[in-house]
Design a protein around this motif. Structure first.
Motif, PDB file in Angstrom:
ATOM      1  N   TRP A 137       0.843  -1.197   0.000  1.00 32.30           N
ATOM      2  CA  TRP A 137       0.000   0.000   0.000  1.00 32.30           C
ATOM      3  C   TRP A 137       0.879   1.248   0.000  1.00 32.30           C
ATOM      4  CZ3 TRP A 137       0.355  -3.120   4.443  1.00 32.30           C
ATOM      5  CH2 TRP A 137       0.889  -2.503   5.582  1.00 32.30           C
ATOM      6  N   PRO A 138       0.314   2.389  -0.441  1.00 33.00           N
ATOM      7  CA  PRO A 138       1.080   3.641  -0.429  1.00 33.00           C
ATOM      8  C   PRO A 138       1.462   4.028   0.999  1.00 33.00           C
ATOM      9  CG  PRO A 138      -0.974   3.883  -1.665  1.00 33.00           C
ATOM     10  CD  PRO A 138      -1.020   2.546  -0.985  1.00 33.00           C
ATOM     11  N   PHE A 139       2.457   4.880   1.121  1.00 30.21           N
ATOM     12  CA  PHE A 139       2.918   5.359   2.420  1.00 30.21           C
ATOM     13  C   PHE A 139       1.731   5.787   3.276  1.00 30.21           C
ATOM     14  CE2 PHE A 139       4.044   9.092   5.027  1.00 30.21           C
ATOM     15  CZ  PHE A 139       4.903   8.474   5.909  1.00 30.21           C
ATOM     16  N   GLY A 140       1.755   5.423   4.550  1.00 29.32           N
ATOM     17  CA  GLY A 140       0.719   5.829   5.493  1.00 29.32           C
ATOM     18  C   GLY A 140      -0.132   4.654   5.957  1.00 29.32           C
ATOM     19  N   ARG A 141      -1.363   4.969   6.302  1.00 30.44           N
ATOM     20  CA  ARG A 141      -2.297   4.003   6.906  1.00 30.44           C
ATOM     21  C   ARG A 141      -2.565   2.823   5.972  1.00 30.44           C
ATOM     22  NH1 ARG A 141      -7.792   2.711   7.791  1.00 30.44           N
ATOM     23  NH2 ARG A 141      -8.250   2.536  10.019  1.00 30.44           N
ATOM     24  N   ARG A 142      -2.565   1.625   6.542  1.00 26.86           N
ATOM     25  CA  ARG A 142      -2.924   0.420   5.785  1.00 26.86           C
ATOM     26  C   ARG A 142      -4.402   0.519   5.396  1.00 26.86           C
ATOM     27  NH1 ARG A 142      -5.048  -4.690   7.860  1.00 26.86           N
ATOM     28  NH2 ARG A 142      -4.605  -3.859   9.932  1.00 26.86           N
ATOM     29  N   PRO A 143      -4.721   0.317   4.123  1.00 29.36           N
ATOM     30  CA  PRO A 143      -6.132   0.382   3.712  1.00 29.36           C
ATOM     31  C   PRO A 143      -6.982  -0.645   4.465  1.00 29.36           C
ATOM     32  CG  PRO A 143      -4.677   0.391   1.795  1.00 29.36           C
ATOM     33  CD  PRO A 143      -3.821   0.084   2.998  1.00 29.36           C
ATOM     34  N   ASP A 144      -8.222  -0.277   4.741  1.00 33.90           N
ATOM     35  CA  ASP A 144      -9.131  -1.159   5.478  1.00 33.90           C
ATOM     36  C   ASP A 144      -9.344  -2.499   4.787  1.00 33.90           C
ATOM     37  OD1 ASP A 144      -9.461   0.666   7.531  1.00 33.90           O
ATOM     38  OD2 ASP A 144     -11.238   1.584   6.612  1.00 33.90           O
ATOM     39  N   ASP A 145      -9.251  -2.535   3.454  1.00 30.24           N
ATOM     40  CA  ASP A 145      -9.491  -3.787   2.744  1.00 30.24           C
ATOM     41  C   ASP A 145      -8.207  -4.612   2.523  1.00 30.24           C
ATOM     42  OD1 ASP A 145      -8.315  -2.115   0.877  1.00 30.24           O
ATOM     43  OD2 ASP A 145      -9.758  -2.553  -0.718  1.00 30.24           O
ATOM     44  N   HIS A 146      -7.080  -4.144   3.088  1.00 29.23           N
ATOM     45  CA  HIS A 146      -5.835  -4.905   2.969  1.00 29.23           C
ATOM     46  C   HIS A 146      -5.895  -6.089   3.931  1.00 29.23           C
ATOM     47  CE1 HIS A 146      -1.591  -6.002   3.247  1.00 29.23           C
ATOM     48  NE2 HIS A 146      -1.423  -5.324   2.122  1.00 29.23           N
ATOM     49  N   PRO A 147      -5.403  -7.260   3.511  1.00 28.34           N
ATOM     50  CA  PRO A 147      -5.438  -8.436   4.398  1.00 28.34           C
ATOM     51  C   PRO A 147      -4.695  -8.213   5.713  1.00 28.34           C
ATOM     52  CG  PRO A 147      -4.819  -9.051   2.155  1.00 28.34           C
ATOM     53  CD  PRO A 147      -4.830  -7.556   2.200  1.00 28.34           C
ATOM     54  N   SER A 148      -5.185  -8.886   6.757  1.00 22.97           N
ATOM     55  CA  SER A 148      -4.536  -8.863   8.073  1.00 22.97           C
ATOM     56  C   SER A 148      -3.377  -9.850   8.094  1.00 22.97           C
ATOM     57  CB  SER A 148      -5.559  -9.258   9.142  1.00 22.97           C
ATOM     58  OG  SER A 148      -5.900 -10.625   8.974  1.00 22.97           O
ATOM     59  N   LEU A 149      -2.678  -9.907   9.210  1.00 26.72           N
ATOM     60  CA  LEU A 149      -1.601 -10.903   9.367  1.00 26.72           C
ATOM     61  C   LEU A 149      -2.143 -12.314   9.172  1.00 26.72           C
ATOM     62  CD1 LEU A 149       0.397  -9.624  12.458  1.00 26.72           C
ATOM     63  CD2 LEU A 149       1.029  -9.456  10.062  1.00 26.72           C
ATOM     64  N   SER A 150      -3.262 -12.599   9.829  1.00 26.05           N
ATOM     65  CA  SER A 150      -3.851 -13.939   9.713  1.00 26.05           C
ATOM     66  C   SER A 150      -4.259 -14.225   8.280  1.00 26.05           C
ATOM     67  CB  SER A 150      -5.061 -14.085  10.640  1.00 26.05           C
ATOM     68  OG  SER A 150      -4.641 -14.048  11.983  1.00 26.05           O
ATOM     69  N   ASP A 151      -4.868 -13.241   7.606  1.00 26.07           N
ATOM     70  CA  ASP A 151      -5.279 -13.427   6.214  1.00 26.07           C
ATOM     71  C   ASP A 151      -4.087 -13.709   5.314  1.00 26.07           C
ATOM     72  OD1 ASP A 151      -7.946 -12.916   6.870  1.00 26.07           O
ATOM     73  OD2 ASP A 151      -7.781 -10.771   6.366  1.00 26.07           O
ATOM     74  N   LEU A 152      -2.940 -13.102   5.619  1.00 27.79           N
ATOM     75  CA  LEU A 152      -1.728 -13.288   4.830  1.00 27.79           C
ATOM     76  C   LEU A 152      -0.961 -14.560   5.204  1.00 27.79           C
ATOM     77  CD1 LEU A 152      -0.468  -9.607   4.840  1.00 27.79           C
ATOM     78  CD2 LEU A 152      -1.292 -10.880   2.839  1.00 27.79           C
ATOM     79  N   GLY A 153      -1.413 -15.252   6.237  1.00 28.61           N
ATOM     80  CA  GLY A 153      -0.718 -16.469   6.672  1.00 28.61           C
ATOM     81  C   GLY A 153       0.574 -16.182   7.422  1.00 28.61           C
ATOM     82  N   LEU A 154       0.660 -14.992   8.009  1.00 29.70           N
ATOM     83  CA  LEU A 154       1.892 -14.632   8.722  1.00 29.70           C
ATOM     84  C   LEU A 154       1.722 -14.890  10.214  1.00 29.70           C
ATOM     85  CD1 LEU A 154       2.835 -11.359   6.829  1.00 29.70           C
ATOM     86  CD2 LEU A 154       3.819 -13.622   6.578  1.00 29.70           C
TER      87      LEU A 154
END
Length: 154
Positions: A137-154
């Motif tokens: 994502w662009p510099f700054g706040r993570r977009p609300d629709d960006h996957p979470s850690l769990s969603d990313l399998g991290l």
């Protein structure tokens, strides 16, 4: 100074507190981030021990001078009363262009005004290839629709 949400935390307010911390850290503005901590806040960050907002601000200034294009995601692990445990991962590169994903856990304790008075962080850095990055994502706040850690399998 009051920094809602205030303890005791619920699942909703703990998640909101973690997202607010994530959003602030993603600004990479040491002065802004330091305001979330008590004036005498104590930190352990890896093997470094800090106390007070001035020390926190100086630490963050050094951090973001070295950790370039920093992007962070935090996720609540557990909470109780005035404490929240989060896990996190952030991506960054050094001045040679080498990318890393840093993983860790933080234990937070808040005062009655919602300011963090204790932060204990354990962090490990893993070298990654630029093609392995997951945070675009662009510099700054993570977009609300960006996957979470769990969603990313991290």
């Amino acid at each position: 100074m009051s920094r809602p949400p205030l303890p005791p935390f619920t699942a909703e307010t703990a998640a909101r507190k973690a997202r607010m911390a994530e959003d602030a850290w993603n600004t990479r503005d040491p002065a802004r981030v330091a305001l979330a901590y008590t004036t005498d806040s104590r930190w352990r960050n890896r093997a470094e021990f800090l106390q007070g907002r001035e020390a926190i601000e100086a630490f963050l200034t050094r951090k973001w001078t070295r950790e370039l294009d920093y992007r962070l995601i935090k996720e609540v692990w557990a909470f109780h009363a005035n404490r929240i445990a989060v896990r996190f991962a952030y991506e960054w590169h050094d001045d040679s262009g080498h990318w890393f994903r840093s993983y860790g856990n933080e234990n937070w304790e808040f005062d009655e005004n919602g300011l963090m008075r204790l932060r204990v962080a354990s962090i490990n850095d893993a070298p990654i290839k630029g093609s392995e990055r997951k945070y675009h994502w662009p510099f700054g706040r993570r977009p609300d629709d960006h996957p979470s850690l769990s969603d990313l399998g991290l």
